[in-house]
Design an enzyme around this catalytic site. Structure first.
Site, PDB file in Angstrom:
ATOM      1  CG  ASP A 174      -1.831  -1.235   1.238  1.00  0.00           C
ATOM      2  OD1 ASP A 174      -2.363  -1.579   0.169  1.00  0.00           O
ATOM      3  OD2 ASP A 174      -1.992  -1.850   2.302  1.00  0.00           O
ATOM      4  CG  HIS A 201      -3.577  -5.281   2.575  1.00  0.00           C
ATOM      5  ND1 HIS A 201      -3.046  -4.343   1.709  1.00  0.00           N
ATOM      6  CD2 HIS A 201      -3.710  -6.412   1.843  1.00  0.00           C
ATOM      7  CE1 HIS A 201      -2.858  -4.894   0.527  1.00  0.00           C
ATOM      8  NE2 HIS A 201      -3.270  -6.155   0.570  1.00  0.00           N
TER       9      HIS A 201
END
Ligand SMILES: NC(=O)c1ccc[n+]([C@@H]2O[C@H](COP(=O)([O-])OP(=O)(O)OC[C@H]3O[C@@H](n4cnc5c(N)ncnc54)[C@H](O)[C@@H]3O)[C@@H](O)[C@H]2O)c1
Ligand SMILES: O=C(O)C[C@H](O)C(=O)O
Length: 340
Positions: A174, A201
């Protein structure tokens, strides 16, 4: 940066040539023959801090290990499958166990849709880690990470060897994506764009703190960028059209995370900060016991968990949307271990 890396390599050489009985770093990759496992193992073969790269999968690992073992870097490569106590040999004396084992998404699926298959894979690998390498550091890549880290934690708790400082959910992709996406719209070098990404996530649980970057964004840019970072994984799943999800960028991200962890635990380097999903008190008052934020890595694994710092009203809203989903993902993982 270059000078620092040079020093690291010199320290590593001293470390490995020492006869003082310090054991060198064995890194095990579980799921090593998969889409992430293979390029990750390749990248780890270049890491000077690894003395043994131990590759385990339920299929094909001997071939992958034989192939990678011809690369002329110093580490020894070993490959195991379940036969002949392969998992035991793969894990014994491991310093770090990286787990990308499990199925990836197809278009139209959420990461939570992987739970039914991946939960038991991760639970069983965690149980093996408890048995054969209870002091290892575990980096969990298998999705849904929001639930798989709690699963691993519950397995360790069940066996009385739980140390939250040693268990990590890998959210580095990310951060890697956020840096790249910002650089694309600003026309800059991604190495100069550091974005802290917090939460979890999956979708709305991924919260980039763009207000803390060096860039200024219009409201339109902010919304589009935030959405792209939250749903970057879907872009890859869609483009791969049923053949899997991110593997190469994930391997890059996991190799970076593993290197950071090695530098902290093996070399004792200080000041290494990686955003990662860990057991955290930041939102425990709201019933959310795991949360990704900037974590300073230490010889013990998790060092200082940094607070979020000053965030914008928009980011407060994003955190508000992330917390209930995170809470339910965490509970699902914990209940799975309690009931299975
Ligand atoms: N954390 C992240 O940011 C992130 C990013 C990308 C993918 N992922 C996740 O990583 C996982 C793996 O993705 P992939 O693309 O490499 O999938 P893949 O199917 O290509 O590879 C998975 C590998 O795991 C192996 N495996 C299955 N059960 C196993 C077991 N019990 N023990 C050991 N190995 C086992 C399979 O044989 C296969 O080789 C997926 O769950 C995916 O969603 C996470
Ligand atoms: O999107 C996925 O399912 C894989 C991974 O979690 C990603 O962010 O790319």
């Amino acid at each position: 940066m270059f000078v620092l890396r040079r020093i690291n390599v010199d320290v590593a050489k001293r470390f490995f040539s020492s006869s003082a009985g310090v054991h060198a770093a064995k890194v095990s990759v579980l799921g090593a023959a998969g889409g992430i496992g293979q390029p990750l193992s390749l990248l780890l073969k270049k890491n000077e801090l690894i003395s043994e790269l131990s590759l385990y999968d339920i299929v094909n690992t001997p071939g992958v290990a034989a192939d990678i073992s011809h690369i002329n870097t110093n580490s020894k490569v070993t490959g195991f499958i379940p036969e002949n106590e392969g998992l035991k040999h793969a894990l014994s004396d491991s310093t770090i166990i990286v787990i990308p084992a499990g199925v990836p998404r197809k278009p139209g699926m959420t990461r939570d849709d992987l739970f039914n298959t991946n939960a038991s894979i991760v639970r069983d690998l965690a149980a093996a880690a408890v048995k054969y390498a209870p002091k290892a550091f575990l980096a969990i890549i298998s999705n849904p990470v929001n639930s798989t880290l709690p699963i691993v934690s519950e397995v360790f708790k069940k066996h009385g060897v739980y140390d939250p400082k040693r268990l990590f959910g890998v959210t580095t992709l990310d951060v890697v994506r956020a840096s790249r996406f910002v650089s694309e719209i600003k026309g800059t070098n991604p190495k100069d764009e550091n974005v802290t990404v917090v939460g979890g996530h999956s979708g709305v649980t991924i919260v980039p703190l763009l207000s803390q970057t060096r860039q200024k964004f219009t409201e339109e840019e902010l919304k589009a960028l935030t959405h792209r970072i939250q749903f970057g994984g879907d872009e890859v799943v869609k483009a791969k059209a049923g053949t899997g999800s991110a593997t190469l960028s994930m391997a890059f991200a996991a190799a970076r995370f593993t290197d950071s962890l090695l530098r902290a635990i093996v070399l004792g380097e200080s000041g290494i900060i990686e955003p990662t999903y860990v057991k955290s008190d930041l939102f425990s008052s709201e019933g959310v016991d795991y949360f990704a934020s900037n974590v300073e890595l230490s010889r013990e694994g998790v060092g200082k968990i940094h607070p979020l710092g000053s965030i914008s009203p928009y980011e407060e809203q994003l955190i508000g949307a992330a917390l209930p989903e995170l809470k339910s993902n965490i509970r699902k993982g914990e209940e799975f271990v309690a009931n299975n």
